[in-house]
Write a protein that holds these residues in place. Sequence first.
Motif, PDB file in Angstrom:
ATOM      1  N   TYR A 444       0.860  -1.184   0.000  1.00 48.57           N
ATOM      2  CA  TYR A 444       0.000   0.000   0.000  1.00 48.57           C
ATOM      3  C   TYR A 444       0.900   1.240   0.000  1.00 48.57           C
ATOM      4  CZ  TYR A 444      -3.006  -3.729   1.683  1.00 48.57           C
ATOM      5  OH  TYR A 444      -3.661  -4.918   1.820  1.00 48.57           O
ATOM      6  N   TYR A 445       0.622   2.118  -0.967  1.00 48.53           N
ATOM      7  CA  TYR A 445       1.487   3.293  -1.133  1.00 48.53           C
ATOM      8  C   TYR A 445       0.626   4.536  -1.333  1.00 48.53           C
ATOM      9  CZ  TYR A 445       4.803   6.586  -3.199  1.00 48.53           C
ATOM     10  OH  TYR A 445       5.554   7.688  -3.460  1.00 48.53           O
ATOM     11  N   THR A 446       0.894   5.565  -0.524  1.00 48.26           N
ATOM     12  CA  THR A 446       0.222   6.851  -0.649  1.00 48.26           C
ATOM     13  C   THR A 446       1.192   7.839  -1.280  1.00 48.26           C
ATOM     14  OG1 THR A 446      -1.148   6.423   1.297  1.00 48.26           O
ATOM     15  CG2 THR A 446      -0.952   8.705   0.591  1.00 48.26           C
ATOM     16  N   LEU A 447       0.917   8.210  -2.536  1.00 49.79           N
ATOM     17  CA  LEU A 447       1.781   9.162  -3.229  1.00 49.79           C
ATOM     18  C   LEU A 447       1.650  10.549  -2.598  1.00 49.79           C
ATOM     19  CD1 LEU A 447       3.706   9.758  -5.590  1.00 49.79           C
ATOM     20  CD2 LEU A 447       1.681  10.228  -7.000  1.00 49.79           C
ATOM     21  N   ASN A 448       0.414  10.967  -2.396  1.00 52.74           N
ATOM     22  CA  ASN A 448       0.103  12.212  -1.695  1.00 52.74           C
ATOM     23  C   ASN A 448      -1.342  12.124  -1.217  1.00 52.74           C
ATOM     24  OD1 ASN A 448      -1.533  12.967  -3.999  1.00 52.74           O
ATOM     25  ND2 ASN A 448       0.370  13.614  -5.009  1.00 52.74           N
ATOM     26  N   LEU A 449      -1.910  13.201  -0.758  1.00 55.07           N
ATOM     27  CA  LEU A 449      -3.250  13.182  -0.199  1.00 55.07           C
ATOM     28  C   LEU A 449      -4.314  12.789  -1.221  1.00 55.07           C
ATOM     29  CD1 LEU A 449      -3.166  16.386   2.065  1.00 55.07           C
ATOM     30  CD2 LEU A 449      -2.906  13.989   2.752  1.00 55.07           C
ATOM     31  N   LYS A 450      -4.009  12.877  -2.503  1.00 53.57           N
ATOM     32  CA  LYS A 450      -5.011  12.608  -3.528  1.00 53.57           C
ATOM     33  C   LYS A 450      -4.838  11.270  -4.238  1.00 53.57           C
ATOM     34  CE  LYS A 450      -6.320  17.352  -4.746  1.00 53.57           C
ATOM     35  NZ  LYS A 450      -7.729  17.144  -4.384  1.00 53.57           N
ATOM     36  N   HIS A 451      -3.702  10.618  -4.072  1.00 54.29           N
ATOM     37  CA  HIS A 451      -3.426   9.422  -4.858  1.00 54.29           C
ATOM     38  C   HIS A 451      -2.909   8.294  -3.957  1.00 54.29           C
ATOM     39  CE1 HIS A 451      -3.947  11.934  -8.399  1.00 54.29           C
ATOM     40  NE2 HIS A 451      -3.089  12.806  -7.878  1.00 54.29           N
ATOM     41  N   ILE A 452      -3.672   7.181  -3.931  1.00 54.05           N
ATOM     42  CA  ILE A 452      -3.346   6.023  -3.088  1.00 54.05           C
ATOM     43  C   ILE A 452      -3.374   4.774  -3.967  1.00 54.05           C
ATOM     44  CG2 ILE A 452      -3.993   4.689  -1.043  1.00 54.05           C
ATOM     45  CD1 ILE A 452      -5.512   7.169  -0.055  1.00 54.05           C
ATOM     46  N   PHE A 453      -2.376   3.898  -3.788  1.00 53.22           N
ATOM     47  CA  PHE A 453      -2.283   2.674  -4.566  1.00 53.22           C
ATOM     48  C   PHE A 453      -2.267   1.469  -3.620  1.00 53.22           C
ATOM     49  CE2 PHE A 453      -0.372   6.053  -7.002  1.00 53.22           C
ATOM     50  CZ  PHE A 453      -0.842   5.843  -8.294  1.00 53.22           C
ATOM     51  N   PHE A 510      -6.847   4.745  -5.905  1.00 52.56           N
ATOM     52  CA  PHE A 510      -7.855   5.614  -5.316  1.00 52.56           C
ATOM     53  C   PHE A 510      -7.466   7.068  -5.603  1.00 52.56           C
ATOM     54  CE2 PHE A 510      -7.848   1.729  -2.849  1.00 52.56           C
ATOM     55  CZ  PHE A 510      -9.206   1.439  -2.712  1.00 52.56           C
ATOM     56  N   TRP A 511      -8.349   7.747  -6.301  1.00 52.98           N
ATOM     57  CA  TRP A 511      -8.167   9.162  -6.615  1.00 52.98           C
ATOM     58  C   TRP A 511      -9.119   9.960  -5.726  1.00 52.98           C
ATOM     59  CZ3 TRP A 511     -10.194  11.904 -11.619  1.00 52.98           C
ATOM     60  CH2 TRP A 511      -9.837  13.265 -11.566  1.00 52.98           C
ATOM     61  N   VAL A 512      -8.560  10.635  -4.729  1.00 54.52           N
ATOM     62  CA  VAL A 512      -9.366  11.413  -3.789  1.00 54.52           C
ATOM     63  C   VAL A 512      -9.701  12.739  -4.462  1.00 54.52           C
ATOM     64  CG1 VAL A 512      -9.485  12.429  -1.493  1.00 54.52           C
ATOM     65  CG2 VAL A 512      -8.212  10.295  -1.855  1.00 54.52           C
ATOM     66  N   THR A 513     -10.937  12.864  -4.946  1.00 53.33           N
ATOM     67  CA  THR A 513     -11.353  14.038  -5.724  1.00 53.33           C
ATOM     68  C   THR A 513     -11.839  15.184  -4.849  1.00 53.33           C
ATOM     69  OG1 THR A 513     -13.554  13.048  -5.967  1.00 53.33           O
ATOM     70  CG2 THR A 513     -11.935  12.645  -7.721  1.00 53.33           C
ATOM     71  N   GLY A 514     -12.075  14.925  -3.563  1.00 50.09           N
ATOM     72  CA  GLY A 514     -12.530  15.978  -2.666  1.00 50.09           C
ATOM     73  C   GLY A 514     -12.544  15.474  -1.246  1.00 50.09           C
ATOM     74  N   ALA A 515     -12.935  16.342  -0.324  1.00 45.34           N
ATOM     75  CA  ALA A 515     -12.935  15.956   1.085  1.00 45.34           C
ATOM     76  C   ALA A 515     -13.924  14.827   1.355  1.00 45.34           C
ATOM     77  CB  ALA A 515     -13.268  17.178   1.946  1.00 45.34           C
ATOM     78  N   LYS A 516     -14.968  14.677   0.503  1.00 45.13           N
ATOM     79  CA  LYS A 516     -15.996  13.679   0.744  1.00 45.13           C
ATOM     80  C   LYS A 516     -16.279  12.835  -0.492  1.00 45.13           C
ATOM     81  CE  LYS A 516     -18.323  16.281   4.413  1.00 45.13           C
ATOM     82  NZ  LYS A 516     -19.605  16.811   4.925  1.00 45.13           N
ATOM     83  N   SER A 517     -15.294  12.666  -1.339  1.00 44.36           N
ATOM     84  CA  SER A 517     -15.508  11.858  -2.538  1.00 44.36           C
ATOM     85  C   SER A 517     -14.190  11.278  -3.028  1.00 44.36           C
ATOM     86  CB  SER A 517     -16.155  12.690  -3.650  1.00 44.36           C
ATOM     87  OG  SER A 517     -15.290  13.737  -4.061  1.00 44.36           O
ATOM     88  N   ASN A 518     -14.267  10.104  -3.650  1.00 46.66           N
ATOM     89  CA  ASN A 518     -13.095   9.509  -4.303  1.00 46.66           C
ATOM     90  C   ASN A 518     -13.550   8.540  -5.374  1.00 46.66           C
ATOM     91  OD1 ASN A 518     -12.876   6.541  -3.303  1.00 46.66           O
ATOM     92  ND2 ASN A 518     -13.251   7.698  -1.419  1.00 46.66           N
TER      93      ASN A 518
END
Length: 896
Positions: A444-453, A510-518
């Motif tokens: 599990y790798y988190t590139l930044n707050l918006k991109h998780i693999f 996982f592309w975190v598109t907002g505070a309450k959506s992905n």
Amino acid sequence: MKNKLTLWASLIVLLACTGLSAQSITLTGKVSDSLQNPLDVANVVAVNQKDQALEAFGITNPQGEYKINLKANNSYKIKFSYLGFAPKEFTITTNTEDIILNVTMLEATQNLDEVEVTYEIPITIKGDTLVYNTDSFVSGTEKKLADVLEKLPGVEVNDDGEIEVEGKRVSKVMVEGEDFFDGDSKLASKNIPANALDKVEVLRNYSEVSQLKGVTNNQDNIALNIKLKEGKKKFWFGEITAGGGADERYVVHPKLFYYSPKYSVSVLTDLNNVGELPFTSRDYWNFTGGFRGGTQQNTGTSFTTSGGGLGLSLLQNNRAKEINTKFGAVNFSYKPSNSWRLSGFGIYSYSNTLLETVATRQFISSGQMEQTTTSADQRSKLGLIKLNSSFNPSSNFQWEYDALLRLSNENEDTNTLSVADVTDEIQEVQDQQPYTLTQNSNMYYTLNLKHIFALEIESQTGEEDPFYEAIRDQQPFAGTIPFDAGQSNFDINQAQRVKTNRIDAKLDYFWVTGAKSNLNFTLGTTQSSQDFDSRIFQILDGGGELEFEEAELGNDVRFDFSDLFAGLHLKLIAGKFTINPGFFVHQYRATNRQLGTSVTDELTNVVPDLFINWQWKQSESLRLNYRVTRNFSDINSFAQGLIFNNYNALYSGNRDLESALYHNVSLNFFSFNMFNLQNIFANASYSRRIDAFKSSTAIRGINQVNTTINSNLEDETLSGTGSFQRTFGKIKVSTRATVFWSNTFNIINDQAQNSRSLTQDYTASLGSSFRKAPNLEIGYRYNINNYENGAIESTFYTDRPFVKFDASFLNGFIFLADYDYFNYRDKAGTIENEYGFLNASLSYQKPDSHWEFSLNGTNLTNNTDLNQDSFNDLFFRTSQYLVQPRYIYFKIKYDL
């Protein structure tokens, strides 16, 4: 029966009167902040000034309201606390009138951890975590973790020893943050000593991978973390127990534990022949090893690889004519560094079980009745070994690897007297030594707050070798299998071998598109290869073998399965709603090679799914889950050569079998109200199968030949479960109802046959939870099984009142007893059986002593048998099986 019902009614009245014997008053009020905003889940405790004991406690609701019951004519110190606010105390004296006390709390000038707390709060809520202080609920008669959990509001331990919270099964149990045998709840509930517990933390919405907690749905994931008393940390603790009784009865089960921040060790052993079951074959095959990765969600495909296996007899209600067990297990964890953790366990279980059953089967199509008397001697050796490595150098990266090896050696000798159109004595031998090696590697790798693999890979390799032998007087399946009829008997043998190699891989982005959506994008595959060979042969009187050359009496099959899939899901939080729609696109390919040719089935399929959660309060929600699943069979359903399922059933696979489509929808509601300690759970599920797998059976008398086909006759199932639990002062009220309805079709002698069943199970109980007085729980369970097949209908009823009693007295004595009464009968009035089971123990442990002495009795009513009924598309079955007699034995326990 009338006298028994009068007795139970008297016990209910006695329990209710006990709870109301002391005159009480109600203290109510509202807790607010300085702006008069209500404070939800603030804690209120009442300490009796006479003996400085915790008398009562309460938690405010979302309106800031609280309510607790106090004894009249007493003096109390009332304490209010809330995270981030300075605690408040009031002293009140009660009379015979209710009291209203409103409180305004001010923000603290220092952290709560710096405030001296004299009395532990019974229940605290920290986000998704509930923390129970166990000393606030126990009476001192508890022996194991399960005994403590049953005293906690909202927590239950079912008949199988599994832990349930808010109606959901606990999937992982930890001790001081470390997995206990990879989180197995049954081993934990039966083995962790009650006197070692300090707190029980209920972790709701639990995710083993913290990086994925906000982007995946974890509403059904619940874990427990057991916090130990200070004296149990960094020291060995546990118990050593040994005992014996008449008829060469014995029990030996040392248990040792060591926990420290760097490493931990747990050692469990159990040897006995009094019917205590530390680990069964069902536990072995169902052993999940806790959660598996954070993205192991349903991908829209159901494909399970398994060998042919054996129909080994399973224990019924964990009782049999004779049970001998030997069990040993070791669990460890070690942290070489702050970022690296090693853990693992080894489990060995041996059991020798004798079963004796008398059964009647009514075959629907032929109208034939078969009566059987069966005795079975089963020997089972089971082994599990698991190693795990977890590497977490930063909050952005986590890698886990584990390997699980399953080994078993099981065999069963069975003697059956079958009385039907002919009388036959049958000796059966079944044997198998399968193994399975499963390996997982998850990153599990988190590139930044918006991109998780998340990448998860699992490989499985295994082999199964079930062997079957039947020696019988009568020739079976004449005209189907050319046995040599000139022998003194028919010695039938069948050998099978199944080899499996499988790999599953899945990549999630996982592309975190907002505070309450992905958005969740998925790519994955399943690749499986299986080989299956079998042969049927006859042992002749002279010791030679008669081999059958016919192609339909043997198998040499290769089966390959491929699934390539991609998925897209949206998770959106809108107010109190969480909406998670999505779909998977699959490309399937299945090929079976046998009889010199191959058959290939290719299919492209889109399967949607939808999850909606309405969370209108922190502890109240309504969830809808809809899923479409494409179901595939493994090699056993494709192999066309005949296979013996048992002495009167043959199976032939269907190489042209296609997949089936399942529609599943469920609605789940739960409410846990800390204000009045009320827990409500309800679930309704509906399933519809399209192009379903059907059993097509040719039956003559009691002998049958089965195969599997696809059919446009659709099957339906509907189930519902509901429970209600609430505490009134020291009285706990619990009710539970389970209903299951099925409507299925199968083909019998080329004719479609409709089968319906409706099973209902209802339970209600009242239980007390006094700290010093004896405690009593009484309940009633009612079961109805209705089976309808063609023109034949059968209904069976079971009344089961039960009572549990525990008391501590004379400064060291503890008496425990439980009694279950059964009244089993059928609607036709042809079957009726009444029996009861009473177990009891009397123990003595001098205060501050390490030694405990106890006298134990099982089945003190000396009941000899139990009843069971079942149903399928071919027959109704009712049975009576022998159980262990009365055992009385003496035990000595030493607490480390």
